[in-house]
Design a protein around this motif. Structure first.
Motif, mmCIF file in Angstrom:
data_model
loop_
_atom_site.group_PDB
_atom_site.id
_atom_site.type_symbol
_atom_site.label_atom_id
_atom_site.label_comp_id
_atom_site.label_asym_id
_atom_site.label_seq_id
_atom_site.Cartn_x
_atom_site.Cartn_y
_atom_site.Cartn_z
ATOM 1 N N ILE A 21 -28.301 18.650 4.165
ATOM 2 C CA ILE A 21 -27.090 17.954 4.588
ATOM 3 C C ILE A 21 -26.929 16.681 3.764
ATOM 4 O O ILE A 21 -27.861 15.889 3.632
ATOM 5 C CB ILE A 21 -27.141 17.592 6.083
ATOM 6 N N THR A 22 -25.731 16.476 3.219
ATOM 7 C CA THR A 22 -25.419 15.277 2.456
ATOM 8 C C THR A 22 -24.193 14.613 3.075
ATOM 9 O O THR A 22 -23.142 15.257 3.205
ATOM 10 C CB THR A 22 -25.129 15.610 0.983
ATOM 11 N N LYS A 27 -17.316 7.859 7.831
ATOM 12 C CA LYS A 27 -16.820 6.837 8.749
ATOM 13 C C LYS A 27 -16.199 7.503 9.971
ATOM 14 O O LYS A 27 -15.669 8.608 9.889
ATOM 15 C CB LYS A 27 -15.757 5.957 8.069
ATOM 16 N N LYS A 28 -16.265 6.793 11.105
ATOM 17 C CA LYS A 28 -15.573 7.245 12.305
ATOM 18 C C LYS A 28 -15.106 6.027 13.088
ATOM 19 O O LYS A 28 -15.905 5.166 13.460
ATOM 20 C CB LYS A 28 -16.481 8.113 13.179
ATOM 21 N N SER A 29 -13.792 5.980 13.321
ATOM 22 C CA SER A 29 -13.200 4.880 14.075
ATOM 23 C C SER A 29 -12.458 5.431 15.285
ATOM 24 O O SER A 29 -11.840 6.503 15.222
ATOM 25 C CB SER A 29 -12.222 4.087 13.198
ATOM 26 N N TYR A 30 -12.518 4.684 16.373
ATOM 27 C CA TYR A 30 -11.716 4.954 17.562
ATOM 28 C C TYR A 30 -10.833 3.718 17.767
ATOM 29 O O TYR A 30 -11.266 2.726 18.352
ATOM 30 C CB TYR A 30 -12.603 5.191 18.780
ATOM 31 N N GLY A 31 -9.606 3.761 17.256
ATOM 32 C CA GLY A 31 -8.762 2.580 17.289
ATOM 33 C C GLY A 31 -9.369 1.481 16.428
ATOM 34 O O GLY A 31 -9.660 1.678 15.247
ATOM 35 N N GLU A 32 -9.609 0.327 17.043
ATOM 36 C CA GLU A 32 -10.188 -0.803 16.322
ATOM 37 C C GLU A 32 -11.709 -0.709 16.200
ATOM 38 O O GLU A 32 -12.320 -1.427 15.407
ATOM 39 C CB GLU A 32 -9.828 -2.116 17.047
ATOM 40 N N GLU A 76 -17.402 12.441 3.410
ATOM 41 C CA GLU A 76 -17.665 13.865 3.226
ATOM 42 C C GLU A 76 -18.933 14.294 3.947
ATOM 43 O O GLU A 76 -19.887 13.519 4.083
ATOM 44 C CB GLU A 76 -17.847 14.184 1.736
ATOM 45 N N ILE A 77 -18.936 15.561 4.394
ATOM 46 C CA ILE A 77 -20.117 16.225 4.956
ATOM 47 C C ILE A 77 -20.351 17.480 4.125
ATOM 48 O O ILE A 77 -19.494 18.374 4.084
ATOM 49 C CB ILE A 77 -19.906 16.607 6.431
ATOM 50 N N LEU A 78 -21.498 17.547 3.456
ATOM 51 C CA LEU A 78 -21.818 18.688 2.601
ATOM 52 C C LEU A 78 -23.062 19.403 3.122
ATOM 53 O O LEU A 78 -24.008 18.760 3.593
ATOM 54 C CB LEU A 78 -22.070 18.231 1.163
ATOM 55 N N ASP A 83 -18.618 21.738 0.933
ATOM 56 C CA ASP A 83 -17.904 20.753 1.737
ATOM 57 C C ASP A 83 -17.552 21.344 3.103
ATOM 58 O O ASP A 83 -16.795 22.308 3.207
ATOM 59 C CB ASP A 83 -16.636 20.308 1.002
ATOM 60 N N LEU A 84 -18.110 20.734 4.169
ATOM 61 C CA LEU A 84 -17.825 21.176 5.534
ATOM 62 C C LEU A 84 -16.855 20.249 6.246
ATOM 63 O O LEU A 84 -16.516 20.492 7.412
ATOM 64 C CB LEU A 84 -19.122 21.220 6.359
ATOM 65 N N THR A 85 -16.418 19.195 5.591
ATOM 66 C CA THR A 85 -15.722 18.102 6.268
ATOM 67 C C THR A 85 -14.563 18.566 7.133
ATOM 68 O O THR A 85 -14.377 18.078 8.252
ATOM 69 C CB THR A 85 -15.214 17.066 5.235
#
Length: 384
Positions: A21-22, A27-32, A76-78, A83-85
């Motif tokens: 897994i690479t 990034k992950k955001s929930y609003g602010e 990205e998720i590899l 690429d699995l993104t």
């Protein structure tokens, strides 16, 4: 917690089917709120990786993005370069074992394990053998016709594992799967997971907030805090050479002191108003004389010796030493823990082997010492 010895997970796993897994700029955001902040990570093919951190640090969010249950806000998720993104969860060669087990109560064990195969339209003649194979892996082949309410928590967890493994994933994700088990069952399941990983050679990514669990089971540990990787390394490295004060305080127990660096020559010489502490010079490479810093000392690195009643213990040859009053003692099985108070009023924990425990008790005045090599220096306030 004592220092990790040889890991129970020292092994040579079976050849993996490919599970590297690479993660790049994930990034992950929930609003602010940024749950994961620009994260890069390489998970080796066939390794057992633990994602460790306090509640809210982002470890489950990260696992869910790898599984496909959460869409990244960027990056990205590899998997082995693929690429699995944007690939839906049901099309990824990845399976997840959840904290809640999520077994269907109206189905038998065999039917629960077969469910995913039926959804994937696997030919009927293949389903039976694959279900038996998966149940044998987790040593539940004698329970195929029972329903979940007839099983213990540990047995239900094994069924959940079988249901994930029956799909023959290249990566197995485990989201705090043992948090609902009592201590004895947790220890049994830890050994079971290690055995399965060794036999199958799959890539395991394991989310936990239990430091001892991560130290005992994994090949490497990712320590997360506030959506950022604080350190990545093997158990001995994470425990013995923490990258910052947060890691030092989160993994095991530490005694922290706020001090000022007086001088750096062959040693780092530090003090506050009442105590002097010395550390290896390389611990202060980024600091200068006059800087306010924190030092951390593991409880098991401290030696405690009794003194004669009514006398003040004399200073010993070790510069890291001091007179203390014993506030309490606790027998913890393999170790005895002492809560002591230094002359500056600072309280510290001391842990010694119960075999070598000194004749020191609550109310006694004693002397503590610790080696220069046991002291770690960090920026002031960085354990928050």
């Amino acid at each position: 917690m004592t220092a990790p010895t040889t890991s129970t997970h020292d092994h040579q796993p079976a050849k993996s089917a490919g599970g590297r897994i690479t993660l790049r700029g994930l990034k992950k955001s929930y609003g602010e709120h940024e749950a994961i902040k620009q994260l890069d990570l390489d998970v080796r093919d066939g390794e057992f990786l633990a994602l460790l951190g306090p509640s809210g640090c982002g470890k489950t969010t990260l696992l869910r993005m790898i599984a496909g249950f959460e869409a990244p806000s960027g990056g990205e998720i590899l998997l082995d370069g693929e690429d699995l993104t944007t690939l839906p969860a049901h099309k990824r060669p990845v399976n997840t074992v959840f904290q809640s087990y999520a077994l269907f109560p109206h189905m038998t064990v065999a039917e629960n394990v077969a469910y995913g195969l039926k959804r994937a339209r696997v030919p009927k003649k293949e389903i039976g053998p694959r279900v038996r194979e998966a149940l044998e892996m987790v040593r539940m082949d004698g329970f195929a016709e029972r329903r979940p309410d007839m099983l213990s928590g540990g047995q239900q967890q094994r069924v959940a594992l079988a249901r994930a493994l029956v799909n023959r994933p290249r990566v197995l994700l485990l989201d705090e799967p043992m948090s609902a088990l009592d201590r004895k069952l947790r220890e049994e399941m830890q050994l079971e997971l290690i055995r399965l990983h060794t036999e199958l050679g799959l890539t395991f990514i394991f989310v936990t907030h239990d430091q001892e669990e991560a130290l005992a089971m994994s090949d490497r540990i990712v320590v997360l805090y506030d959506g950022v990787v604080q350190q990545l390394g093997e158990s001995e490295e994470i425990y013995g050479s923490p990258a910052n004060a947060f890691v030092a305080g989160f993994i095991g127990r530490q005694n922290f002191y706020d001090v000022r660096i007086d001088a750096i020559d062959d040693l780092t010489r530090m003090s506050n108003n009442r105590i002097r502490i010395e550390a290896p010079a390389e611990q202060a490479e980024t600091f200068s004389a006059g800087d306010e810093v924190q030092v951390a000392i593991r409880p098991e690195a401290i030696n405690i010796t009794p003194t004669s009643p009514g006398t003040v213990p004399a200073a010993g040859p070790d510069p890291n030493s001091g007179a203390v009053t014993v506030l309490g003692e606790s027998f913890l099985g393999d170790v005895v823990q002492y809560l002591v108070q230094a002359s500056d009023g600072h309280e510290m924990l001391v842990r010694v082997s119960s075999v070598d425990a000194p004749d020191v008790h609550e109310g006694d005045v004693a002397r503590i010492t610790w080696p220069v090599s046991a002291v770690q220096v960090f920026a002031a306030g960085s354990e928050e």
